[in-house]
Design an enzyme around this catalytic site. Structure first.
Site, PDB file in Angstrom:
ATOM      1  N   HIS A   1      37.688  30.930  23.936  1.00 40.05           N
ATOM      2  CA  HIS A   1      38.292  31.505  25.150  1.00 40.05           C
ATOM      3  C   HIS A   1      38.592  33.000  25.037  1.00 40.05           C
ATOM      4  CE1 HIS A   1      38.559  28.226  27.922  1.00 40.05           C
ATOM      5  NE2 HIS A   1      39.138  27.434  27.038  1.00 40.05           N
TER       6      HIS A   1
ATOM      7  N   HIS B   1      33.740  25.995  30.933  1.00 36.89           N
ATOM      8  CA  HIS B   1      33.951  27.379  31.358  1.00 36.89           C
ATOM      9  C   HIS B   1      32.674  28.203  31.302  1.00 36.89           C
ATOM     10  CE1 HIS B   1      38.328  27.990  32.058  1.00 36.89           C
ATOM     11  NE2 HIS B   1      38.376  26.820  31.443  1.00 36.89           N
TER      12      HIS B   1
ATOM     13  N   HIS C   1      31.429  19.053  24.303  1.00 37.98           N
ATOM     14  CA  HIS C   1      32.626  19.809  24.664  1.00 37.98           C
ATOM     15  C   HIS C   1      33.772  18.953  25.189  1.00 37.98           C
ATOM     16  CE1 HIS C   1      35.175  23.075  25.878  1.00 37.98           C
ATOM     17  NE2 HIS C   1      35.299  22.523  27.066  1.00 37.98           N
TER      18      HIS C   1
ATOM     19  N   ASP D   1      33.332  39.949  47.567  1.00 39.81           N
ATOM     20  CA  ASP D   1      32.920  41.251  47.043  1.00 39.81           C
ATOM     21  C   ASP D   1      31.530  41.132  46.425  1.00 39.81           C
ATOM     22  OD1 ASP D   1      32.890  43.869  46.085  1.00 39.81           O
ATOM     23  OD2 ASP D   1      33.991  43.341  44.258  1.00 39.81           O
TER      24      ASP D   1
ATOM     25  N   ASP E   1      28.948  43.059  46.264  1.00 35.47           N
ATOM     26  CA  ASP E   1      28.375  44.164  45.498  1.00 35.47           C
ATOM     27  C   ASP E   1      29.170  44.469  44.232  1.00 35.47           C
ATOM     28  OD1 ASP E   1      30.650  45.233  46.562  1.00 35.47           O
ATOM     29  OD2 ASP E   1      29.690  46.990  47.474  1.00 35.47           O
TER      30      ASP E   1
ATOM     31  N   SER F   1      31.947  45.832  43.675  1.00 33.82           N
ATOM     32  CA  SER F   1      32.517  47.175  43.619  1.00 33.82           C
ATOM     33  C   SER F   1      34.009  47.149  43.347  1.00 33.82           C
ATOM     34  CB  SER F   1      32.258  47.897  44.947  1.00 33.82           C
ATOM     35  OG  SER F   1      32.969  47.267  46.010  1.00 33.82           O
TER      36      SER F   1
ATOM     37  N   GLU G   1      44.294  46.258  42.536  1.00 33.94           N
ATOM     38  CA  GLU G   1      45.586  46.817  42.928  1.00 33.94           C
ATOM     39  C   GLU G   1      46.337  45.873  43.852  1.00 33.94           C
ATOM     40  OE1 GLU G   1      45.302  50.694  44.558  1.00 33.94           O
ATOM     41  OE2 GLU G   1      44.595  51.628  42.701  1.00 33.94           O
TER      42      GLU G   1
END
Length: 735
Positions: free
Chosen positions: A190, A250, A301, A664, A666, A668, A715
């Site tokens: 992990h 995962h 796993h 999102d 692209d 970015s 943010e």
């Protein structure tokens, strides 16, 4: 004191005789020793109880998050199956379902080509030459140890070579021991690079004389997942017969959206991160599913189920299961001559198809039998119908028709017993690889339980719980003696169960918090007897006493739990008020515990945790409004007035971030106001809540700090993150 059996028996008898004597006849020194012994035993017992409660908190929150992930993905699958390709909501998420792309391998080779990427002269990181050598791999280990970053050209080249190698490997690797060569088996890492480096320091680097099996879950949660992959892939290329990598749950691009790996790659490689992630998506789908040692020890796993068939697993086209959370569709032509890949938007240029969707399978297990314990969380799925109204109205109607308030078993039975003939107007003929998919999900997601039987794993939301009888039957059927699996964090790094026929190994130490658990790996020789090496990679843990270690992890767990409590504040207050008909603001501690479990469904011992979560009470009655004010939670400093919207963000923080990263496209890290609005509409549809456009617009404006009309995802998520303070202020708190 002698350590012989006779000496031990003598000491025990002496203690019994002394304890049976009247107090006045016991010598003072011996009496003091007995008091100290009694006190120490009680002290250790209390610490152990605190440690177990802490462990339950961490694990319950972890598994609740995993099930939320599966619920959200099921909801996306529901949109894909029931809404026309022209719908804007479907278009937002359709790209994550483009699994069986029409491109041939040669087209992918061209897309992943690294040759146009130049390595600048100022680059001071490691350089690789191909074919890669053992010295290259060792240099890569040393470079990552020194916090250096590999150039994107080398990353793509290394990943491309790994992809080509994996495509020729079998689904189940067969390896053998010999008298002078032990096999090393590692569990979940992990993203904990320090654990992998410590294993190599203790055990040696992989080589033809020192073979390794790495049992999945290399990525997510930790901050160095990509470095771990690059190290393992480099040794795999050098020693393809001696390094074996099994796929974990995962190793899935959908799971990576929630648990950090996608964010990590895009943060480290802003220019080529999208291409790296796409190539890793291909690599994950080609990872082998299991390893068998000397035809006797099975290493995989997650686990098994009562239908596990290794012969079937050895024949599946594993690369079709790009995400194990949803079965791929068979490519069959319908009456209009289109293939299922066309219907599933595999061709990005494909236009809308005038048809509705039918979901053939959603979950792998029916719960007609009893569950491991009372079901804590339910998986969601939908039924088919024609789309005739708005998204919100349509979702509400379909959920009502699907009976999503029913139990898991009732809902699954209603699916399997419903008319499965295709809609004559839709012209579709869709089938899923049901049996194969179930086998793979069970291998990646299942957990053992102490009771006999095989029941749905409704705590994680995928796979099953299987009992000792299933272990005996599957091992007998395949002439095996031991099953080694990972998937679950264990406090000591390993744990036997099922009469020592199942062994869990977990190699990420300090998984939940510094000091929370040891890591471990296995050495196994020709006798096939596992030998364990335990460790803790963080040096700070070695200086802590047992009391300090337990106190530190306990505070971390309680902080996470208090954040979860605060995020469910409205639901909890409503539940408390049911026990407070006269609106006094007071409830009993028993009612408090009942309401906590009814709302959170974490399966925690709330009465035991009361002393850590509840302060002073008045005659056994709790002032629940005051209690919330004393939770020591720091809210974001925001002028947003919509309390309902804020609480939705607190409660579904991870789901919101997952949808952001899906939209999102692209990569970015920025989304427009319109994409922001569509994100919230998707989330509100999933949660069946009403969120007004005005509230969403106010939120967007409040977070657009530089007023450029776009929102930075990182943010935004950080600005609205709850932060919990510590209730216990010092390491030596006796409570």
């Amino acid at each position: 004191m002698t350590s012989s059996p006779t000496g031990i028996t003598y000491c025990k008898c002496l203690c019994v005789v002394i304890c049976s004597l009247p107090t006045l006849l016991i010598p003072p020194a011996m009496r003091a020793a007995l008091l100290i012994q009694r006190w120490y035993r009680q002290y250790v017992a209390r610490l152990e109880m605190r440690r177990r409660c802490t462990w339950n908190i961490f694990q319950s929150i972890e598994y609740a998050g995993e099930q939320d992930q599966i619920k959200l993905y099921n909801f996306f699958g529901y949109l894909m199956d029931h809404f026309t390709p022209a719908s804007s909501e479907r278009n937002l998420i359709s790209h994550i379902f483009r699994e069986n792309n029409i491109c041939h391998n040669v087209d992918w080779e061209r897309y992943f080509c690294y040759k146009s990427i130049e390595v600048p002269e100022l680059y001071s990181g490691p350089h690789l030459s191909f074919p890669i050598t053992c010295s290259n791999a060792a240099e890569l280990v040393e470079a990552f140890k020194n916090k250096q970053q590999l150039h994107s050209r080398y990353v793509l080249q290394l990943l491309g070579e790994t992809w080509r190698l994996l495509r020729i490997l079998p689904n189940i690797s067969q390896i053998s021991t010999c008298h002078n060569k032990e096999i090393t088996i590692c569990g979940d890492l992990h993203g904990h690079l320090e654990d992998l480096l410590l294993v190599f320091y203790k055990n040696g680097l992989p080589s033809s004389e020192k073979p390794y099996v790495f049992n999945g879950d290399f990525v997510d949660r930790g901050k160095d997942s990509l470095e771990i992959l690059l190290i393992l892939f480099s040794f795999l290329l050098v020693y393809p017969n001696d390094v074996h990598l099994n796929r974990g749950n995962h190793e899935d691009h959908i799971v990576n959206l929630r648990y950090g790996f996608t964010k990590e790659v895009l943060g480290k490689y802003r220019l080529h991160g999208k291409k790296i992630l796409k190539l890793l998506q291909k690599i994950f789908s080609w990872l082998p599913l299991a390893t068998v040692i000397d035809h006797k020890v099975l290493v995989l796993h997650g686990g098994i189920s009562d239908t596990t068939d290794l012969h079937l697993i050895s024949r599946v086209d594993r690369h079709k299961y790009v995400s194990a959370l949803r079965p791929p569709k068979r490519k069959r032509q319908n009456r209009s001559g289109m293939t299922d890949s066309d219907l599933e938007d595999d061709d990005p240029t494909a236009k809308s198809v005038d048809s509705s969707r039918r979901r053939v399978h959603s979950l792998t297990h029916s719960s007609s039998t009893g569950t491991r314990h009372e079901v804590q969380r339910r998986s969601l799925q939908g039924l088919n119908n024609r789309v005739t109204c708005s998204v919100e109205e349509e979702l509400k109607e379909r959920r009502r028709q699907a009976g999503l308030s029913q139990s898991y078993g009732d809902l699954r039975n209603s699916l399997t017993n419903s008319d499965s003939d295709p809609d004559p107007d839709s012209g579709e003929l869709l089938e899923s690889y049901g049996d194969e998919w179930k086998q793979i999900v069970d291998m990646l997601w299942s957990d053992p339980m102490p009771q006999d039987g095989c029941v749905p794993n409704e705590v994680r939301g995928g796979g099953c719980y299987w009992g000792p009888d299933v272990t005996e039957e599957v091992l007998r059927r395949h002439n095996l003696t031991l099953l080694i699996r990972s998937h679950e964090c264990k406090q000591e790094g390993y744990e036997f169960c099922h009469n020592r026929r199942v062994l869990t190994i977990f190699s990420a130490s300090n998984y939940y918090e510094v000091g929370s658990n040891r890591g471990a790996y296995i050495r196994m020789g020709p006798d096939l007897v596992p030998h364990f090496i335990q460790y803790q990679a963080n040096r700070a843990t070695r200086a802590l006493t047992l009391r300090q270690s337990v106190g530190r992890t306990e505070r971390s767990a309680l902080r996470a739990l208090r954040e979860k409590l605060f995020a469910h504040k409205s639901d909890l207050i409503s539940s408390f008020q049911e026990y407070d008909p006269e609106n006094t603001g007071l409830i009993s501690l028993g009612h408090w515990a009942g309401a906590m479990e009814a709302v959170l469904r974490l399966g925690l011992p709330w009465r035991v945790l009361r002393s850590q979560l509840v302060g002073d009470t008045l005659d056994g009655m709790l002032d629940y409004h005051l209690w919330f004010r004393e939770l020591a939670i720091t809210e974001p400093n925001t002028e947003l007035s919509n309390a309902s919207l804020l609480e939705t963000m607190y409660k579904h923080h991870s789901n919101l971030e997952t949808i952001f990263r899906i939209i999102d496209t692209d990569n970015s890290g920025l989304i427009s106001f319109e994409e922001f609005r569509q994100t919230w509409k998707l989330l509100s549809s999933h949660l069946q809540t009403e969120i007004s456009d005005e509230a969403i617009s106010d939120l967007a404006v409040s977070i657009d700090f530089n007023k450029d009309g776009s929102i930075d995802i990182n943010e935004f998520m950080e600005a609205f993150r709850l932060v919990g303070g510590d209730l216990l202020q010092n390491e030596g708190d006796p409570h």
